[in-house]
Motif scaffolding. Structure first.
Motif, PDB file in Angstrom:
ATOM      1  N   ARG A 115       0.831  -1.223   0.000  1.00  0.00           N
ATOM      2  CA  ARG A 115       0.000   0.000   0.000  1.00  0.00           C
ATOM      3  C   ARG A 115       0.858   1.261   0.000  1.00  0.00           C
ATOM      4  NH1 ARG A 115      -5.242   0.174   0.505  1.00  0.00           N
ATOM      5  NH2 ARG A 115      -6.458  -1.685   0.910  1.00  0.00           N
ATOM      6  N   VAL A 116       1.947   1.272   0.751  1.00  0.00           N
ATOM      7  CA  VAL A 116       2.729   2.503   0.857  1.00  0.00           C
ATOM      8  C   VAL A 116       3.973   2.375  -0.015  1.00  0.00           C
ATOM      9  CG1 VAL A 116       3.768   4.169   2.423  1.00  0.00           C
ATOM     10  CG2 VAL A 116       1.903   2.692   3.227  1.00  0.00           C
ATOM     11  N   GLY A 117       3.925   3.035  -1.178  1.00  0.00           N
ATOM     12  CA  GLY A 117       5.047   2.935  -2.122  1.00  0.00           C
ATOM     13  C   GLY A 117       5.936   4.164  -2.053  1.00  0.00           C
ATOM     14  N   ALA A 118       6.668   4.402  -3.150  1.00  0.00           N
ATOM     15  CA  ALA A 118       7.593   5.548  -3.192  1.00  0.00           C
ATOM     16  C   ALA A 118       6.846   6.774  -3.716  1.00  0.00           C
ATOM     17  CB  ALA A 118       8.741   5.217  -4.138  1.00  0.00           C
ATOM     18  N   ALA A 119       7.409   7.957  -3.468  1.00  0.00           N
ATOM     19  CA  ALA A 119       6.798   9.192  -3.971  1.00  0.00           C
ATOM     20  C   ALA A 119       7.040   9.272  -5.475  1.00  0.00           C
ATOM     21  CB  ALA A 119       7.438  10.388  -3.269  1.00  0.00           C
ATOM     22  N   PRO A 120       6.059   9.802  -6.237  1.00  0.00           N
ATOM     23  CA  PRO A 120       6.292   9.968  -7.687  1.00  0.00           C
ATOM     24  C   PRO A 120       7.424  10.984  -7.887  1.00  0.00           C
ATOM     25  CG  PRO A 120       4.247  11.057  -7.019  1.00  0.00           C
ATOM     26  CD  PRO A 120       4.771  10.355  -5.815  1.00  0.00           C
ATOM     27  N   ALA A 121       8.403  10.628  -8.672  1.00  0.00           N
ATOM     28  CA  ALA A 121       9.630  11.438  -8.789  1.00  0.00           C
ATOM     29  C   ALA A 121       9.325  12.915  -8.998  1.00  0.00           C
ATOM     30  CB  ALA A 121      10.460  10.897  -9.945  1.00  0.00           C
ATOM     31  N   ASP A 122       8.609  13.208 -10.134  1.00  0.00           N
ATOM     32  CA  ASP A 122       8.461  14.649 -10.415  1.00  0.00           C
ATOM     33  C   ASP A 122       7.002  15.079 -10.351  1.00  0.00           C
ATOM     34  OD1 ASP A 122       9.021  13.851 -13.932  1.00  0.00           O
ATOM     35  OD2 ASP A 122       7.782  12.979 -12.346  1.00  0.00           O
ATOM     36  N   GLY A 123       6.441  15.009  -9.174  1.00  0.00           N
ATOM     37  CA  GLY A 123       5.089  15.560  -9.006  1.00  0.00           C
ATOM     38  C   GLY A 123       4.022  14.633  -9.551  1.00  0.00           C
ATOM     39  N   PHE A 124       2.783  15.101  -9.511  1.00  0.00           N
ATOM     40  CA  PHE A 124       1.656  14.273  -9.946  1.00  0.00           C
ATOM     41  C   PHE A 124       1.405  14.486 -11.435  1.00  0.00           C
ATOM     42  CE2 PHE A 124       0.905  13.003  -5.777  1.00  0.00           C
ATOM     43  CZ  PHE A 124       0.764  14.081  -4.919  1.00  0.00           C
ATOM     44  N   PRO A 125       1.194  13.398 -12.185  1.00  0.00           N
ATOM     45  CA  PRO A 125       0.836  13.566 -13.596  1.00  0.00           C
ATOM     46  C   PRO A 125      -0.596  14.075 -13.714  1.00  0.00           C
ATOM     47  CG  PRO A 125       0.741  11.249 -12.988  1.00  0.00           C
ATOM     48  CD  PRO A 125       1.242  11.980 -11.780  1.00  0.00           C
TER      49      PRO A 125
ATOM     50  N   GLU B 237      -5.418  15.290 -10.905  1.00  0.00           N
ATOM     51  CA  GLU B 237      -4.027  14.901 -10.671  1.00  0.00           C
ATOM     52  C   GLU B 237      -3.978  13.408 -10.357  1.00  0.00           C
ATOM     53  OE1 GLU B 237      -3.471  17.742  -7.486  1.00  0.00           O
ATOM     54  OE2 GLU B 237      -1.714  18.523  -8.538  1.00  0.00           O
ATOM     55  N   GLY B 238      -3.020  12.709 -10.965  1.00  0.00           N
ATOM     56  CA  GLY B 238      -2.857  11.284 -10.702  1.00  0.00           C
ATOM     57  C   GLY B 238      -2.227  11.071  -9.332  1.00  0.00           C
ATOM     58  N   ILE B 239      -3.013  10.608  -8.378  1.00  0.00           N
ATOM     59  CA  ILE B 239      -2.501  10.431  -7.001  1.00  0.00           C
ATOM     60  C   ILE B 239      -2.668   8.966  -6.582  1.00  0.00           C
ATOM     61  CG2 ILE B 239      -2.884  12.818  -6.228  1.00  0.00           C
ATOM     62  CD1 ILE B 239      -5.526  11.727  -4.921  1.00  0.00           C
ATOM     63  N   THR B 240      -2.467   8.049  -7.524  1.00  0.00           N
ATOM     64  CA  THR B 240      -2.658   6.620  -7.239  1.00  0.00           C
ATOM     65  C   THR B 240      -1.867   6.175  -6.009  1.00  0.00           C
ATOM     66  OG1 THR B 240      -2.806   6.349  -9.630  1.00  0.00           O
ATOM     67  CG2 THR B 240      -2.653   4.335  -8.313  1.00  0.00           C
ATOM     68  N   SER B 241      -0.603   6.580  -5.931  1.00  0.00           N
ATOM     69  CA  SER B 241       0.243   6.098  -4.823  1.00  0.00           C
ATOM     70  C   SER B 241      -0.317   6.571  -3.477  1.00  0.00           C
ATOM     71  CB  SER B 241       1.686   6.590  -5.002  1.00  0.00           C
ATOM     72  OG  SER B 241       1.677   7.976  -5.276  1.00  0.00           O
ATOM     73  N   ASN B 242      -0.925   7.731  -3.459  1.00  0.00           N
ATOM     74  CA  ASN B 242      -1.508   8.207  -2.199  1.00  0.00           C
ATOM     75  C   ASN B 242      -2.810   7.485  -1.876  1.00  0.00           C
ATOM     76  OD1 ASN B 242       0.595   9.919  -1.798  1.00  0.00           O
ATOM     77  ND2 ASN B 242      -0.461  11.755  -2.526  1.00  0.00           N
ATOM     78  N   LEU B 243      -3.643   7.285  -2.894  1.00  0.00           N
ATOM     79  CA  LEU B 243      -4.930   6.626  -2.632  1.00  0.00           C
ATOM     80  C   LEU B 243      -4.729   5.171  -2.210  1.00  0.00           C
ATOM     81  CD1 LEU B 243      -7.058   8.307  -5.419  1.00  0.00           C
ATOM     82  CD2 LEU B 243      -7.483   8.411  -2.948  1.00  0.00           C
ATOM     83  N   ARG B 244      -3.636   4.553  -2.681  1.00  0.00           N
ATOM     84  CA  ARG B 244      -3.375   3.149  -2.287  1.00  0.00           C
ATOM     85  C   ARG B 244      -3.158   3.023  -0.780  1.00  0.00           C
ATOM     86  NH1 ARG B 244      -1.607  -0.549  -6.170  1.00  0.00           N
ATOM     87  NH2 ARG B 244      -0.334  -1.598  -4.592  1.00  0.00           N
ATOM     88  N   THR B 245      -2.756   4.118  -0.129  1.00  0.00           N
ATOM     89  CA  THR B 245      -2.472   4.018   1.317  1.00  0.00           C
ATOM     90  C   THR B 245      -3.751   4.014   2.156  1.00  0.00           C
ATOM     91  OG1 THR B 245      -2.370   6.398   1.748  1.00  0.00           O
ATOM     92  CG2 THR B 245      -0.351   5.348   0.932  1.00  0.00           C
ATOM     93  N   LEU B 246      -4.899   4.312   1.559  1.00  0.00           N
ATOM     94  CA  LEU B 246      -6.159   4.317   2.318  1.00  0.00           C
ATOM     95  C   LEU B 246      -6.686   2.881   2.414  1.00  0.00           C
ATOM     96  CD1 LEU B 246      -5.912   7.336   1.367  1.00  0.00           C
ATOM     97  CD2 LEU B 246      -8.410   7.355   1.261  1.00  0.00           C
TER      98      LEU B 246
END
Ligand SMILES: Cc1ccc2cc(C(N)=O)cc(O)c2n1
Length: 324
Positions: free
Chosen positions: A61-71, A144-153
């Motif tokens: 669920r908790v991955g790495a931050a997207p390198a250069d901001g949200f797509p 904004e693509g915030i998949t990595s953040n939503l996966r943490t919920l």
């Protein structure tokens, strides 16, 4: 080693089941300690056998931050806003307009009512039952693509549940922060000298826009589904209430206060009753979302320029801002 695979599969099933019971059914089975013990055990087994790691494992669920901001993500179907109603007359007028276009009596039209949660609207896309994308509403057409953040919920399933998995599902819903979690967050922020949020909506939106998912993972956020924007294969002549029931079986939380009501008077009563218990809900709402229940009628009624003809939002007067 089949023994190992058996234990890993068992742990994943128990953790997914515990998430569902806690976040969707509000009937927790595992204590937090039990949950964490199983999660740590699974993390250890996966660390020892990396080939077993799969993206839909609860450990991912908790991955790495997207390198250069949200797509930037274009919504396949725009996330439009709702027209507003401010009093009983507006609600009755809405029902009349719907009845006229459907060539029936307003008192025959079946509506659904649910609290209009005051949080951050997001969209989640599942392909073959696996979460592939999550985005903010943005301007309704692009978010904004915030998949990595939503996966943490933990209230966002990484894979859909049950046997009737749709090929494609796009769920829309609101990410909220309950008052208790909001106050605890601001208390910590004051102690640490970090950002204090003005209200739960800003706190939810701000937490989802953190570049680092590790931070989002610490925030008390909940996803509440309110619409299936895309569903393939579709449910044909179903209703919104049946669709919401289906989303619950797929692993989502959807409004416990959703009611099916016939005619505008019953809708007005629902709005009055919910308004009377607004302060006891434990989370912010800014009104009631009123929809025509039959999806066939929703399609027939369509949208005017910016908002659906088949839905409106009854709004309560703004509450005095929470003093922080
Ligand atoms: C179609 C639509 C658009 C926005 C919505 C927003 C909410 C909400 N904020 O709870 C609930 C809904 O059922 C909605 N339904």
């Amino acid at each position: 080693d089949p023994q190992l695979l058996e234990e890993v599969t068992q742990l994943r099933a128990e953790l997914d089941e515990a998430n569902y019971r806690y976040y969707v059914l509000d009937e927790p089975t595992l204590t937090d300690a039990d949950y964490d013990r199983r999660l740590q055990r699974l993390k250890q087994l996966e660390a020892e056998n990396p080939s077993l790691i799969s993206p839909d494992s609860p450990t991912q669920r908790v991955g790495a931050a997207p390198a250069d901001g949200f797509p930037s993500v274009a919504h396949a179907i725009p996330m439009l806003s709702l027209d507003n109603a401010f009093n009983a007359e507006d609600i009755i007028a809405f029902a009349q307009r719907v009845a006229e276009r459907l060539e029936c009596e307003a008192d025959e039209v079946e509506f659904t009512c649910e609290p209009k949660l005051d949080g951050a609207a997001v969209s989640l896309v599942y392909e073959q039952g696996v979460l592939v994308s999550g985005a903010t509403r943005g301007d309704g057409r692009t978010g904004e693509g915030i998949t990595s953040n939503l996966r943490t919920l933990r209230s966002v399933p990484l894979k859909l549940m049950g046997k009737q998995i749709p090929e494609l599902l796009e769920v829309r819903g609101e990410v909220i922060m309950r008052h208790k979690g909001f106050e605890a967050l601001n208390e910590r922020a004051r102690e640490e000298g970090s950002k204090v949020f003005a209200n739960p909506r800003n706190a939810a939106a701000g937490s989802l826009r953190q570049l680092n998912p590790q931070i989002t993972a610490t925030r008390p956020l909940e996803f509440h589904a309110y619409q299936a924007a895309r569903l393939e294969p579709d449910m044909g002549d179903a209703t919104h209430s049946e669709l919401m029931a289906r989303l619950i079986t797929l692993g989502f939380r959807s409004s416990a206060e959703l009611k099916v009501l016939t005619g505008p008077q019953a809708v007005v009563e629902y709005c009055e009753q919910l308004g009377a218990k607004r302060d006891q809900l434990g989370y912010d709402i800014d009104g009631v979302v009123i929809k025509v229940n039959a999806l066939r009628y929703q399609r027939e009624l369509g949208f005017v320029a910016r908002a659906p003809r088949w839905a409106t939002a009854f709004k309560y007067p703004a509450q005095e801002e929470v003093t922080t």
